[in-house]
Design an enzyme around this catalytic site. Structure first.
Site, short mmCIF file in Angstrom:
data_model
loop_
_atom_site.label_atom_id
_atom_site.label_comp_id
_atom_site.label_asym_id
_atom_site.label_seq_id
_atom_site.Cartn_x
_atom_site.Cartn_y
_atom_site.Cartn_z
N ASP A 183 52.26 74.14 22.54
CA ASP A 183 51.50 74.84 21.50
C ASP A 183 50.01 74.50 21.53
O ASP A 183 49.30 74.71 20.53
CB ASP A 183 52.07 74.53 20.11
CG ASP A 183 53.41 75.22 19.87
OD1 ASP A 183 53.75 76.14 20.64
OD2 ASP A 183 54.12 74.83 18.92
N ASP A 219 37.98 45.44 31.46
CA ASP A 219 37.36 44.64 30.39
C ASP A 219 38.03 44.85 29.05
O ASP A 219 37.39 44.68 27.99
CB ASP A 219 35.87 44.97 30.29
CG ASP A 219 35.07 44.42 31.45
OD1 ASP A 219 35.67 43.73 32.31
OD2 ASP A 219 33.85 44.68 31.52
N LYS A 245 51.58 65.46 36.83
CA LYS A 245 52.67 65.50 35.86
C LYS A 245 52.05 65.72 34.49
O LYS A 245 51.38 64.83 33.96
CB LYS A 245 53.47 64.20 35.84
CG LYS A 245 54.18 63.86 37.16
CD LYS A 245 53.39 62.90 37.98
CE LYS A 245 54.19 62.49 39.21
NZ LYS A 245 53.35 61.98 40.29
N HIS A 292 56.65 52.51 39.47
CA HIS A 292 56.04 53.79 39.84
C HIS A 292 54.88 54.14 38.92
O HIS A 292 54.15 55.10 39.17
CB HIS A 292 57.11 54.89 39.81
CG HIS A 292 56.67 56.18 40.40
ND1 HIS A 292 56.43 57.31 39.65
CD2 HIS A 292 56.42 56.54 41.69
CE1 HIS A 292 56.07 58.31 40.44
NE2 HIS A 292 56.05 57.88 41.67
N LYS A 303 51.24 54.18 37.14
CA LYS A 303 49.91 54.14 37.77
C LYS A 303 48.88 54.05 36.64
O LYS A 303 48.59 55.05 35.97
CB LYS A 303 49.68 55.40 38.60
CG LYS A 303 50.86 55.74 39.55
CD LYS A 303 50.98 57.25 39.73
CE LYS A 303 52.33 57.67 40.24
NZ LYS A 303 52.77 57.09 41.47
N HIS A 358 50.53 66.82 42.86
CA HIS A 358 51.22 65.61 42.44
C HIS A 358 51.10 65.36 40.94
O HIS A 358 51.51 64.31 40.44
CB HIS A 358 50.63 64.42 43.22
CG HIS A 358 51.41 63.17 43.18
ND1 HIS A 358 50.92 61.99 42.64
CD2 HIS A 358 52.66 62.89 43.61
CE1 HIS A 358 51.83 61.05 42.74
NE2 HIS A 358 52.90 61.56 43.32
#
Length: 475
Positions: free
Chosen positions: A227, A400, A222, A393, A395, A220
């Site tokens: 370089d 603090d 991404k 979508h 996340k 899952h």
């Protein structure tokens, strides 16, 4: 065989299944998941054992586990070659937060490094434009690893940039999930391979395929590395925002320059190693440059093969350490008992705990399960807001206003136990303040959930939510 004898044999077989699974299931699942699976097996023995064989085992082939161990050893070897002063020890954090970078390193192989610059990208199409521009400027290699790459305008635009880079002599490698990117593997991958781009499916599935994974156990992640100097990670896939019609995705991606790009590179090379068994020896993959910034960062990969539930353990540590504020933005919130209790206790000891979820979801079952937790959270003092303008979508979490977390990990059992995920820990008050501002924009466009109103929801909805919560324990 007489019908009566067949019936007796069938009943006996059901009891054999019940007794065997009573001994087997609790050894391999959490108590809550074990209870749910055993309830299903005791009610429907043959169907239950068949479903457990398909979905119930958090299983990775032995070969993949061994490869994960070798990849972890390589990561530690690479980090051991870096100058000792490049490791960040928590300087500048309050005393109660200083142990967290070392603890996170014990959970996911990577230590915290200073000398980074990070941008938080909220513009969906703007992120794609920045990624394409970096690919256009690449001189040595481009590495992409995404759960979903789609045969649409976004996927094709990135593919065209890769093809142009390949014509300039840039090495291009793409990993995409075998299930999440199944369409792109069929429609885009052949042309990309013809252009000289390496394309591989991660976690391939198949009944007779060696080294295959469960079909619902997915990569899952991404991330992108250009370089060895520029990296991307977050929630956004290479797909149009309107991937689900009438429910455009709202995302957050971190663009990184600096030493932690080497950790993104190591995750990519490790996942490629899982699929090929090949290691790549190239100094260009881990260049040593003058630090472009002063932000300490740390990567925490998770999934089968790592210490089990290491992402959840890291977040639990942050929740218990927080003294002032915890903000969680997530599209899928189906926590286990430990996570739920940590949030309740934090709210009851005076921490300002805020949950920002999406009002409309692309998963009805998960959305119902998520709603089943609202009442007890509200009773404990947790503030809940439901984002209205599309599918939230993104996340990310903030603690603090000193530590931020951005990545691909949802607050649910699938992310914590099944999927390969990655989280970026940000130890910078200024960047975390920017993250908190983004979270505030979500809350400004969200509907607060009030306990008095929520308690008045109809009985049928309450029942549906509780049944959905049970189903989630089957993961």
């Amino acid at each position: 065989m007489p019908a009566s004898d067949f019936g007796s044999l069938y009943v006996a077989s059901e009891w054999v299944i019940r007794l065997v699974m009573l001994l087997y299931i609790p050894q391999r699942r959490s108590a809550a998941a074990a209870r749910t699976w055993l309830l299903l097996v005791f009610l429907l023995p043959w169907a239950g054992v068949a479903l457990y064989a398909l979905f119930g085992r958090i299983y990775m082939p032995k070969k993949r586990i061994e490869m994960q161990a070798r990849a972890s050893a390589l990561i530690l070897e690479v980090q051991g070659q870096m100058p000792p002063q490049s490791v960040w020890q928590g300087e500048g954090l309050p005393d109660y937060l200083r142990p967290l970078p070392g603890w996170a390193a014990s959970l996911g192989d990577f230590r915290a490094f200073p000398g980074n610059r990070v941008e938080l990208l909220t513009d969906y199409r703007g992120m794609l434009e920045r990624l394409i521009a970096d690919i256009e400027a690449a001189r040595r290699h481009v590495h992409l690893l995404f759960y979903i790459i789609e045969d649409d305008a976004s996927g094709r635009a990135v593919g065209a940039a890769l093809e142009r880079a390949r014509l300039r002599g840039v090495v291009c490698r793409v990993l995409m999930d075998a299930v999440g990117s199944s369409t792109a593997l069929k429609r885009l991958a052949p042309a990309w391979r013809t252009a000289g781009i390496e394309v591989r499916a991660t976690l391939p599935v198949g009944v007779f395929r060696r080294n295959a994974a469960r079909f619902d156990l997915r990569n899952h992640r991404k991330l992108a590395v250009i370089d060895g100097r520029i990296g991307y990670t977050g929630s956004q896939n290479l797909v149009n925002p309107e991937f689900v019609p009438d429910l455009p995705n709202v995302e957050l991606t971190a663009r990184i320059e600096g030493s932690v790009v080497s950790q993104l590179q190591a995750v990519f090379l490790g996942d490629r190693y899982f699929e090929t068994g090949e290691t790549l020896q190239d100094d260009d993959h881990f260049p040593i440059d003058i630090p472009p910034g002063d932000t300490p960062l740390q990567l925490l990969p998770s999934g089968p093969g790592y210490q089990r539930e290491n992402a959840e353990e890291c977040l639990l540590g942050l929740i218990y350490a927080a003294r002032e504020e915890i903000v969680i933005a997530t599209p899928y919130f189906v926590p286990d008992d430990a996570f739920l209790q940590a949030l309740r206790l934090a709210a009851r000891r005076g921490v300002n705990v805020r949950l920002i979820a999406t009002q409309r979801s692309n998963s009805r079952l998960t959305h119902l399960a998520q709603q089943s937790f609202y009442e007890e959270l509200l009773e404990a003092g947790v503030k809940i807001s439901l984002y209205r303008s599309g599918h939230l979508h993104a996340k990310h979490l903030s603690f603090d206003r000193r530590i931020g977390v951005v990545g691909s990990t949802n607050i649910d059992i699938r992310s914590f136990e099944l999927n390969a995920e990655v989280m970026l820990l940000i130890y910078d008050a200024a960047v975390t303040a920017r993250l908190r501002d983004i979270q505030a924009t979500y809350e400004a466009d969200a509907e607060p959930v009030l306990l008095s109103v929520w308690r008045q929801r109809p009985a049928w909805l309450r029942i549906a939510q509780n049944v959905a919560k049970l189903a989630d324990k089957l993961l």
